[in-house]
Write a protein that holds these residues in place. Structure first.
Motif, PDB file in Angstrom:
ATOM      1  N   MET A 160       0.791  -1.232   0.000  1.00  0.00           N
ATOM      2  CA  MET A 160       0.000   0.000   0.000  1.00  0.00           C
ATOM      3  C   MET A 160       0.824   1.284   0.000  1.00  0.00           C
ATOM      4  O   MET A 160       0.274   2.369  -0.197  1.00  0.00           O
ATOM      5  N   VAL A 161       2.131   1.168   0.230  1.00  0.00           N
ATOM      6  CA  VAL A 161       2.995   2.351   0.131  1.00  0.00           C
ATOM      7  C   VAL A 161       4.103   2.100  -0.890  1.00  0.00           C
ATOM      8  O   VAL A 161       4.328   2.899  -1.780  1.00  0.00           O
ATOM      9  N   LEU A 178      -1.518   8.756  -0.952  1.00  0.00           N
ATOM     10  CA  LEU A 178      -0.570   8.313  -1.982  1.00  0.00           C
ATOM     11  C   LEU A 178      -1.273   7.765  -3.227  1.00  0.00           C
ATOM     12  O   LEU A 178      -0.685   7.749  -4.310  1.00  0.00           O
ATOM     13  N   LYS A 235       0.913   4.252  -5.910  1.00  0.00           N
ATOM     14  CA  LYS A 235       0.094   3.051  -5.714  1.00  0.00           C
ATOM     15  C   LYS A 235      -1.328   3.345  -6.178  1.00  0.00           C
ATOM     16  O   LYS A 235      -1.804   4.474  -6.034  1.00  0.00           O
ATOM     17  N   GLU A 255      10.375   8.103   3.027  1.00  0.00           N
ATOM     18  CA  GLU A 255       9.963   8.414   4.408  1.00  0.00           C
ATOM     19  C   GLU A 255      11.126   8.204   5.384  1.00  0.00           C
ATOM     20  O   GLU A 255      11.348   9.008   6.296  1.00  0.00           O
ATOM     21  N   VAL A 281       3.471  12.743  -2.399  1.00  0.00           N
ATOM     22  CA  VAL A 281       4.515  12.294  -1.473  1.00  0.00           C
ATOM     23  C   VAL A 281       4.816  13.384  -0.446  1.00  0.00           C
ATOM     24  O   VAL A 281       5.117  13.090   0.714  1.00  0.00           O
ATOM     25  N   LEU A 282       4.700  14.650  -0.826  1.00  0.00           N
ATOM     26  CA  LEU A 282       4.968  15.730   0.134  1.00  0.00           C
ATOM     27  C   LEU A 282       4.020  15.656   1.327  1.00  0.00           C
ATOM     28  O   LEU A 282       4.439  15.853   2.476  1.00  0.00           O
ATOM     29  N   ASP A 301       2.451  12.929   2.274  1.00  0.00           N
ATOM     30  CA  ASP A 301       2.793  11.683   2.967  1.00  0.00           C
ATOM     31  C   ASP A 301       3.956  11.911   3.932  1.00  0.00           C
ATOM     32  O   ASP A 301       3.935  11.450   5.077  1.00  0.00           O
ATOM     33  N   GLU A 302       4.978  12.632   3.462  1.00  0.00           N
ATOM     34  CA  GLU A 302       6.107  12.956   4.346  1.00  0.00           C
ATOM     35  C   GLU A 302       5.636  13.769   5.556  1.00  0.00           C
ATOM     36  O   GLU A 302       6.075  13.544   6.685  1.00  0.00           O
ATOM     37  N   LEU A 361       4.488   4.513  14.476  1.00  0.00           N
ATOM     38  CA  LEU A 361       4.769   4.681  13.037  1.00  0.00           C
ATOM     39  C   LEU A 361       4.396   3.446  12.226  1.00  0.00           C
ATOM     40  O   LEU A 361       4.361   3.501  11.002  1.00  0.00           O
ATOM     41  N   MET A 407      13.474  11.114   5.232  1.00  0.00           N
ATOM     42  CA  MET A 407      12.960  12.304   5.922  1.00  0.00           C
ATOM     43  C   MET A 407      13.051  12.139   7.437  1.00  0.00           C
ATOM     44  O   MET A 407      13.468  13.070   8.152  1.00  0.00           O
ATOM     45  N   LEU A 408      12.664  10.975   7.925  1.00  0.00           N
ATOM     46  CA  LEU A 408      12.731  10.746   9.374  1.00  0.00           C
ATOM     47  C   LEU A 408      14.180  10.799   9.851  1.00  0.00           C
ATOM     48  O   LEU A 408      14.481  11.349  10.913  1.00  0.00           O
ATOM     49  N   ARG A 440      -1.889   7.016   4.996  1.00  0.00           N
ATOM     50  CA  ARG A 440      -0.850   7.256   3.985  1.00  0.00           C
ATOM     51  C   ARG A 440      -1.311   6.728   2.626  1.00  0.00           C
ATOM     52  O   ARG A 440      -1.125   7.365   1.593  1.00  0.00           O
ATOM     53  N   HIS A 441      -1.908   5.539   2.644  1.00  0.00           N
ATOM     54  CA  HIS A 441      -2.370   4.981   1.370  1.00  0.00           C
ATOM     55  C   HIS A 441      -3.424   5.871   0.716  1.00  0.00           C
ATOM     56  O   HIS A 441      -3.447   6.011  -0.514  1.00  0.00           O
ATOM     57  N   GLU A 481      -1.614   0.216  11.668  1.00  0.00           N
ATOM     58  CA  GLU A 481      -2.410   0.084  10.453  1.00  0.00           C
ATOM     59  C   GLU A 481      -3.177   1.371  10.157  1.00  0.00           C
ATOM     60  O   GLU A 481      -3.336   1.749   8.997  1.00  0.00           O
ATOM     61  N   MET A 534       4.050  11.560   8.109  1.00  0.00           N
ATOM     62  CA  MET A 534       5.022  10.778   8.874  1.00  0.00           C
ATOM     63  C   MET A 534       5.740  11.655   9.898  1.00  0.00           C
ATOM     64  O   MET A 534       5.934  11.255  11.059  1.00  0.00           O
ATOM     65  N   LEU A 589      -1.000   3.581   8.293  1.00  0.00           N
ATOM     66  CA  LEU A 589      -0.791   3.037   6.954  1.00  0.00           C
ATOM     67  C   LEU A 589      -1.986   3.340   6.044  1.00  0.00           C
ATOM     68  O   LEU A 589      -1.825   3.749   4.887  1.00  0.00           O
ATOM     69  N   LEU A 590      -3.186   3.171   6.556  1.00  0.00           N
ATOM     70  CA  LEU A 590      -4.380   3.432   5.742  1.00  0.00           C
ATOM     71  C   LEU A 590      -4.442   4.890   5.303  1.00  0.00           C
ATOM     72  O   LEU A 590      -4.757   5.202   4.148  1.00  0.00           O
TER      73      LEU A 590
END
Lengths: 325, 325, 325, 325, 325, 325
Positions: C215-216, F250, F262, C224, F220-221, F223-224, F237, C227-228, F246-247, F240, F227, F243-244
């Motif tokens: 999913m990513v 993205l 994706k 990521e 992606v910006l 998404d970063e 981090l 960046m971290l 971010r998905h 789930e 995070m 993660l959802l």
């Protein structure tokens, strides 16, 4: 050394023999005709307008003409141009040749010839080495004089040989890393792959496609040359060695839509295609970056899917590299 | 005339010499081996299983073998099959030849040869007629024996000549309607366009691609043949006539993705491509319809983008036409 | 050294601890269940059937289990298989680890680590070298243990590091030829480009995609991480150096359809993409050729557009090269 | 016979009634307005500028106007143009009609009508023949007057009928060669396939798409006409014959992206599509070649994927053929 | 209420009237024939094998038959199956109808009819409302009985109406947000867009395409219905209102490759296409997720480009929603 | 309220402070330079020429400058233009800001902020709500000021928030109809999906892409940002929930070629993509229709595959809707 076209500064006057790389007849809104001319010599190109032209002038000062120009370099909207005082066509007996007015590849022809020959020595298979040597000899003059293309990349005098040599250097590095590669076949493929361009293109100056270039193409043209050479050399026309070599040149564009009648089916054919594509891309991108300010993007590069490339602000490696065009 | 494979009815026993068109070793769930065999002679094909096979049997009764079969035709799940009583390999000295066991095109070879020759007489240009006659003579035996393909269309003995002849008939009709067409060039292109298949394929029986077929392909193979012929015949290798003919064969697939290194750039090359494509389509569709019940659709025809074609309920024209395969 | 799975010959019996790489429950036509098992250790894989299985057996002997097998190697339809006498699951306290049963890359991990570190020393830019060192340390164990993919290429233990190293060698050759290239950026890109696979994949044995992988994806996952890391290292999050490095990893698949959110816009990003693609292609083609007889074509290679590659009859270089899988 | 527009030579003065095929208002750099006009009559087109225009003039002398022009033919930059002395709009009562000023197809309308009717006689199926006759009668005037397209091919008065007739001739040749073809269905399809253009286009002069043309399209428009006709004629709306005919017209573009809601699923539908495409291609290529010098390439032909076609140096057949546009 | 097929548990015996949704004749390795049958009633489907079948049995127990089955539900490899004790075909006079054995949409037909009628009241334009009412009445029975497709989505009894209604609800939300939308046109388009499926498909049980479905398709079929209705209702066949409505249905697939002869050229046509596509996607994804365990991915969903969708571990909304199929 | 640029009529003179939205230096045929300027304020744009310019003027009156213009509105070829009497650059201390001269979204920022906050309250999941609130706060100023794009759609001040809000309204309608949807996740996705544009674009006036926008992109910006926020907020981090989310961001472009690394693999991600695309399409089509006369087609809309849309003659809903740009 004599001053060339790009050696003059704004405001300086000159008297130079130049090639008309492009000539177009236009008219002003009040119906006066004038010629938009692109002048070039081996140092590069500048544009200039020839005012109050006649249809006769357009025929005289056509694309590909060699002319003596008396004029001055000026600045116009941030770009250089030539103010033409007078201009005359140079006669065929005055000893000028079109190829003098074309930019050349960044390496010297004798040097390139010598280095390519070193690679020829590493082709150990007798069929491949005989054909490579036969065709290198047959097309010697053109091969080291022609560009590798009309405009996309290596469109300079000697560009075909320079592209070939650069690919051979890449091929060496890859063959060193991947020991499973047949080095002889890869080198033979590199040397021959674009040699059909001596039949596809008209030459290094004001380059156009020939009818055979348009209707057969350099992949099949060099394949035909290989077959005719094999017949002259009385080689077995049905041997696998000959087949492998034909496949190398016929598949080197790597995609049907780029005119390869077959896709690569040999590990070495796959590598040949990739090296060819990579070297052309590096050339085109580098050339665009060299015409771009740091911290900005190039114009869209058509051969690279119209992508723009970024020139970083801190860019020492590119700064220190030789200029391509 | 002797009874052939498809002349027998359900329940009839026979003793016939047949070709094994395809042989595959399989095993039952309780690990018994058996061979799935496709038998054929010039009347068509039927399948049969050879039970309790050994690995040795698989090697003996392999694809392309000629065997004498004693057995019976049966019906199984609505399709015919052969129950094998006994089977032996026929020796090379018993006078059989693979090509006897292959279906033939629906027209007789001498008739096709004669009709094609009539078209040759209408090729008036001296370069084209000399090359066509030279290559027709050089490859005479194969040209009238080979199929036009491995499976898609005209995959029968003499299929190459039949496809060529059918195209010539189409070409005549079009040249009559479109008087701007160079009839000589179109006919020469029709005759030569697929002749490279004599080098691309292994022959009419159990047809496979040769390495040269896979790695060069019949378009370039016939182009090479044209160039070698021209050299033998001492024709001018740079003439426009020769260039036009090479372009005809090199562009006849009409699309890059079908392996044409160049797209058609002559009116006649465009027509050649379209006639070729049309004749192949008509053959494939007709063949599928002839195996389909009225009022239903064919299986998807792969060569026609997987389309299914409909056979109308009232379909006299197809009913009355000869069976292709 | 102990004999491993592929060291046994037909008819030899053995008692070995093996991994079940794949397990599938099937049933015979008369409704008996059996398991089709793929056994592997570091020498390779062989298949075997477990007859008269129960649903319980299917749960016990599942994909990824480690088992002790008492059995015999047999030949079946030209391919080796295992006749299973008895089989039991090995307990977690018996000291076995899945990764022992996986094939490894053809170079030793300590050697690869040492050579990669030499390249790290040539990364001169402080931002890039700090991030590369930080992440190499953070993911050290996985980076040298994981494969580079699930199945396409470098699907072996240590394959990720081996792919990275092979690319660095190619990068060196190209940076030598093309002096306009920023060598530090290219090396940093090579080392980081696939490091996200340590989050995308489950590990070297019975490799699957993680939910984050699906999913990513590894391109964004390593972005990521960069960046971290930069935040941890208190680097300027808006610096151009950081941006260039992020762009390198985000664009390295080179095409949108392969999941790159951006196409390469740096000369070095273009090279990184091409080296990555080339190294994967060479691996996949070589691996297929090594499983193919001379004078024949490989099976279609899916990662190479389904092309078949030809292994020439005279093929010394490939013969002498190490076996990949 | 009266002299028409293209019958005048450079320097000759004339007074002619002409159609303004295209009118565009432009301004010079010093903000003077002028009209760029394309004049035409049935002999062809010439351009001329109307200087010092007002917005009122632009409205008066708009596209599609009929005007009397007093002027002189001149040569300008190698192309003819008209120097306008004076110009006035011709009134609706002066007896002129737009279609007089359009080029016509190279065959006479009565001849075409007679020949098409001969093909109608060969349509034996009662459903098809009744619908064909009904619609031919209903749209008689437009069908023999309209072009077959706005610009691509057969964009002349009577072009729709000429295209239809040319296709019928091709269809006859193919039906003779392929006896499995249902000749009645193929002829009916040829005649109706583009008849929807009488609703899709505005007419033979200054041709535009109608809203129905843009939003429904000629394939569905003729399908609707067939259904409405069937209802009027009290035919069975669910008969297979009617279905086959609807499928012929709905699938004749042969590709979804060209607006066919269904792909051809009848042998005759496949042929109809191919004949349609072939006849259009031959027209477009021939037309381009007729405007090209021997030994050179045409401009890119947009309808043929932008390909350029070559006109050979020795080109007797084309020389002797009638000029299309 | 009577117990239905899926109401029985493992080991329970039953005597039920069921539909054979699919019947395939197979044979065991030792050449015994058996039928693989898919039984269904309105509760769902279970598979069962009929052993020792004859060709006669295959004809008797064919796809679409209604049979009385005496048997037992069993568990086999984790999936339910039916062990058949005896089975007989139910006669036409026993009062059963195929549509009883099909799953139904999750909302009741009278409720759906009532809610759809409320939307009809909001269609204010007289042309659109008259045609909508006319066709809703003409096809009333089929419209509320048919599925919306053969398999992709809404392949249940009443699925066509359910899909239509769900789209109307979406349309309402969007028309509320975007006040520029012509609500009447959008609602009329929603109601008619798929009504052609009553002619394209054979019905709710054992659904197949009709010949008209294959060769004309539901977009053009409903367009024809609109035109015939307009003629019956004596509406102006050339009105813009009629044209807009025809464009709505003809363009609603939104892409040429999905059989739209025209792409949407009205804001409302664009919305209709998007709502249609969205509702089908939501249905297909939801249906797949409902058959998937939490924390895992669905099988590839073909109608959604083969994507797999993830069902989160914490998934209350889906848990609480009604089951679709 | 003060009169703005578009409030003046033809012939009226004015003195206004305006932004130069675009400035291009051109020259007349007789080599006089002039500037073509696009002036704008919050009411819209008008063009004007600045005659007899110098290179210095071009530098002074460049794109993005704020100027005081003394001039007159005129009609020229049916379009308004400004006749410039005098013009001066406004200094940085005169209190003007670029964003004053840009058109704004049709809803007020405080209203939009309030309504968006209502949706935030409906996000019940703690991870998602904390991240949404954190980032809404962090980017508050930009988020309600920026456009949603450079030119395609919502290219107005506040366009980003307006687009977000309009999507939330659509999302509400769909979540009401489809109860299986996780409303919290869908709302969180709507709010964050385009928030990366505050880093991708330079701002509301004279909008350009930043280097990070070009080389990383807003998907992606953001998404970063998610995070980094999660790290700041000390969230898990690897959860789930994270993660959802971010998905969601993205995958929201829905296609690889639009830069999604994706494709959507969640029902809510699929909906987010569709709502985003739908809202942008409605905006672009509506905007084009609002600039088009009734009964005609718009110019080709590039963001909608170059389709033209039709504005019906009777078009009340559009008439009554607010003007977008």
């Amino acid at each position: 050394m004599l001053k060339r076209l790009l050696d003059y500064n704004d405001g300086e006057e000159f008297d130079l023999v130049l090639m008309i790389k492009n000539s177009q007849l236009r008219h002003t809104k009040n119906d006066k005709l004038f010629l938009v001319l692109q002048f070039s010599d081996s140092s590069g190109e500048i544009r200039g307008n020839f005012w109050d032209a006649t249809n006769q002038d357009a025929a005289t000062f056509s694309t590909g003409s060699i002319v003596e120009v008396n004029g001055k370099r000026e600045e116009y909207q941030g770009r250089p141009q030539i103010k033409i005082y007078s201009m005359r066509v140079v006669g065929p007996d005055e000893g000028y040749d079109l190829s003098q007015f074309v930019k050349s590849a960044p390496e010297k022809i004798p040097d390139m010839k010598e280095e390519i020959n070193k690679y020829v020595f590493e082709i150990l298979n007798p069929t491949w080495t005989r054909i490579v040597r036969y065709l290198l000899k047959k097309w010697d003059k053109c091969f080291f004089d022609y560009p590798a293309g009309k405009s996309n990349h290596h469109a300079v005098r000697g560009g075909l040989a320079f592209h070939t040599l650069s690919m051979l250097r890449d091929a060496k590095g890859l063959a060193d890393n991947y020991t499973q590669v047949n080095r002889s076949l890869l080198y033979a493929g590199c040397i021959l792959h674009d040699m059909g361009k001596v039949l596809e293109l008209t030459g290094p100056a004001a380059t156009q496609y020939t009818p055979a270039g348009n209707m057969v193409g350099h992949l099949v043209l060099i394949d035909e040359q290989i077959m005719l050479a094999a017949q002259e050399l009385k080689l077995d026309l049905d041997s696998e060695d000959l087949l492998l070599l034909r496949h190398m040149v016929l598949s080197h564009h790597g995609k049907f839509e780029y005119g390869s009648p077959k896709l690569p089916q040999l590990l070495e054919a796959e590598l040949l295609h990739r090296i060819d594509d990579l070297d052309a891309a590096v050339y085109a991108i580098t050339n665009a970056l060299q015409h771009t300010e740091k911290g900005t993007f190039t114009e869209p590069i058509m051969s690279q899917d119209g992508r723009r490339f970024y020139r970083p602000k801190d860019d020492q490696a590119l700064d220190n590299s030789r200029h391509l065009e």
